[in-house]
Design a protein around this motif. Structure first.
Motif, PDB file in Angstrom:
ATOM      1  N   TYR A 168     -70.009  14.341 -67.764  1.00 31.09           N
ATOM      2  CA  TYR A 168     -71.068  13.986 -68.709  1.00 31.09           C
ATOM      3  C   TYR A 168     -71.125  12.489 -69.003  1.00 31.09           C
ATOM      4  CZ  TYR A 168     -71.246  19.005 -69.444  1.00 31.09           C
ATOM      5  OH  TYR A 168     -71.370  20.355 -69.259  1.00 31.09           O
ATOM      6  N   LEU A 190     -79.266  22.234 -79.256  1.00 32.32           N
ATOM      7  CA  LEU A 190     -77.926  22.625 -78.840  1.00 32.32           C
ATOM      8  C   LEU A 190     -77.957  23.884 -77.971  1.00 32.32           C
ATOM      9  CD1 LEU A 190     -75.862  21.939 -82.085  1.00 32.32           C
ATOM     10  CD2 LEU A 190     -75.920  20.591 -79.989  1.00 32.32           C
ATOM     11  N   ASP A 191     -78.967  24.734 -78.160  1.00 32.42           N
ATOM     12  CA  ASP A 191     -79.218  25.863 -77.259  1.00 32.42           C
ATOM     13  C   ASP A 191     -77.946  26.683 -77.009  1.00 32.42           C
ATOM     14  OD1 ASP A 191     -80.523  27.529 -75.462  1.00 32.42           O
ATOM     15  OD2 ASP A 191     -80.203  26.176 -73.759  1.00 32.42           O
ATOM     16  N   GLU A 202     -69.415  24.082 -75.342  1.00 28.68           N
ATOM     17  CA  GLU A 202     -70.845  24.173 -75.064  1.00 28.68           C
ATOM     18  C   GLU A 202     -71.640  23.302 -76.038  1.00 28.68           C
ATOM     19  OE1 GLU A 202     -73.974  27.767 -74.210  1.00 28.68           O
ATOM     20  OE2 GLU A 202     -72.951  27.781 -76.147  1.00 28.68           O
ATOM     21  N   HIS A 206     -73.958  20.288 -74.642  1.00 23.86           N
ATOM     22  CA  HIS A 206     -75.398  20.255 -74.879  1.00 23.86           C
ATOM     23  C   HIS A 206     -75.803  19.069 -75.753  1.00 23.86           C
ATOM     24  CE1 HIS A 206     -76.177  24.788 -73.857  1.00 23.86           C
ATOM     25  NE2 HIS A 206     -75.589  24.118 -72.885  1.00 23.86           N
ATOM     26  N   ARG A 209     -75.913  16.269 -73.263  1.00 24.93           N
ATOM     27  CA  ARG A 209     -77.073  16.428 -72.388  1.00 24.93           C
ATOM     28  C   ARG A 209     -78.367  16.092 -73.098  1.00 24.93           C
ATOM     29  NH1 ARG A 209     -77.325  21.923 -69.014  1.00 24.93           N
ATOM     30  NH2 ARG A 209     -79.249  21.861 -70.190  1.00 24.93           N
ATOM     31  N   SER A 210     -78.442  16.416 -74.374  1.00 23.09           N
ATOM     32  CA  SER A 210     -79.677  16.205 -75.134  1.00 23.09           C
ATOM     33  C   SER A 210     -79.822  14.780 -75.642  1.00 23.09           C
ATOM     34  CB  SER A 210     -79.724  17.182 -76.320  1.00 23.09           C
ATOM     35  OG  SER A 210     -79.682  18.521 -75.873  1.00 23.09           O
ATOM     36  N   GLU A 247     -72.779  23.885 -67.396  1.00 25.93           N
ATOM     37  CA  GLU A 247     -73.733  23.196 -68.261  1.00 25.93           C
ATOM     38  C   GLU A 247     -73.869  21.706 -67.965  1.00 25.93           C
ATOM     39  OE1 GLU A 247     -75.529  24.998 -70.292  1.00 25.93           O
ATOM     40  OE2 GLU A 247     -74.401  26.773 -69.716  1.00 25.93           O
ATOM     41  N   SER A 254     -82.087  22.383 -70.136  1.00 28.32           N
ATOM     42  CA  SER A 254     -81.827  22.800 -71.502  1.00 28.32           C
ATOM     43  C   SER A 254     -83.061  23.470 -72.076  1.00 28.32           C
ATOM     44  CB  SER A 254     -81.443  21.583 -72.365  1.00 28.32           C
ATOM     45  OG  SER A 254     -82.534  20.678 -72.446  1.00 28.32           O
TER      46      SER A 254
END
Length: 263
Positions: A168, A190-191, A202, A206, A209-210, A247, A254
């Motif tokens: 990441y 955050l999904d 997770e 997320h 990633r976001s 992920e 996402s």
């Protein structure tokens, strides 16, 4: 008598102090929800609840079908506590149940075993108040530490942390530690889908990633006050690793990206 170093606090007509502008924003206090997943933690609840600071507006106890007096004890210690039944087995389902029930602008999550001191909550909120979106505790920066980290867990955490930072492109100092706070408005981003302990990884994956603004604050992990942990280091470590790989950026879109594409 006035000292030579004292400052004159009277208004100087020649140099008037600036008045507040109409467009200036007055900082207001945000509401805070504390989510506490618990399963057979009746002996630990009193200590945890008596340490909760006044800045917390609501406490949500997520009961995982406890066979002891966890829920009655929580209500005895804090009559205003909101008790909700966990939907599905595992810590991930417990946290997702609590997040769905939370009404505060900020959500804080801690364990019910006494390993996380609620008195640290104001430090997390400070960073949320100053522009960060997701704040996580770290046992590996100055001021943090652990009194309960075994050699196996320490080695596993460092290995998984290395994987997370490489996949990441991050510079985190701790990974497998579930003391976190975030803005409820980013819950959809955050999904969250995990059902077990891997939900903590997770959430971080997320958040990275976001593009959320993430801060780490020092936190001291305490020994569990009573009872046995439900964590299985090897099995749960594998699930965390699988989550990090699955992920990673580019692996799957996402929820936020999918929604944007559908517009």
């Amino acid at each position: 008598m006035r000292r030579a170093t004292d400052r004159d606090t009277r208004q100087d007509p020649a140099h008037p102090r600036p008045m507040r502008r109409a467009e200036d924003v007055v900082v207001t206090r945000h509401t805070v929800s504390l989510v506490v997943p618990a399963r057979n933690e009746a002996r630990n609840i009193p200590w945890v609840f008596e340490q909760i600071p006044r800045c917390v507006d609501e406490v949500i106890l997520v009961d995982g079908s406890s066979s002891d007096a966890t829920v009655p004890m929580a209500r005895h210690c804090l009559p205003t506590v909101r008790s909700v039944a966990q939907q599905g087995p595992g810590k991930g389902n417990a946290l997702r149940t609590g997040f769905a029930a939370a009404t505060g602008e900020y959500i804080v999550m801690i364990d019910a075993d006494g390993s996380m001191w609620p008195g640290e909550i104001p430090h997390f909120l400070h960073f949320l108040d100053h522009g960060y979106d997701f704040v996580k505790g770290s046992r590996c920066i100055g001021g943090g530490g652990s009194l309960d980290l075994t050699r196996v867990r320490s080695l596993g955490n460092r290995a998984l942390l290395t994987v997370a930072n490489r996949l990441y492109d991050a510079r985190l100092t701790d990974l497998c530690y579930g003391y976190c706070a975030f803005r409820r408005s980013f819950l959809d981003a955050l999904d969250l889908r995990s059902t077990g302990f891997e939900i903590e990884a997770e959430m971080i994956a997320h958040a990275l990633r976001s593009g959320l603004r993430i801060a780490e604050v020092p936190s001291l992990e305490l020994p569990r006050r009573s009872g046995r942990s439900n964590l299985h280091a090897v099995a749960d470590g594998r699930r965390v690793l699988r989550t990090l790989i699955t992920e990673r950026p580019g692996a799957r879109p996402s929820a936020a990206a999918t929604a944007e594409e559908q517009r």
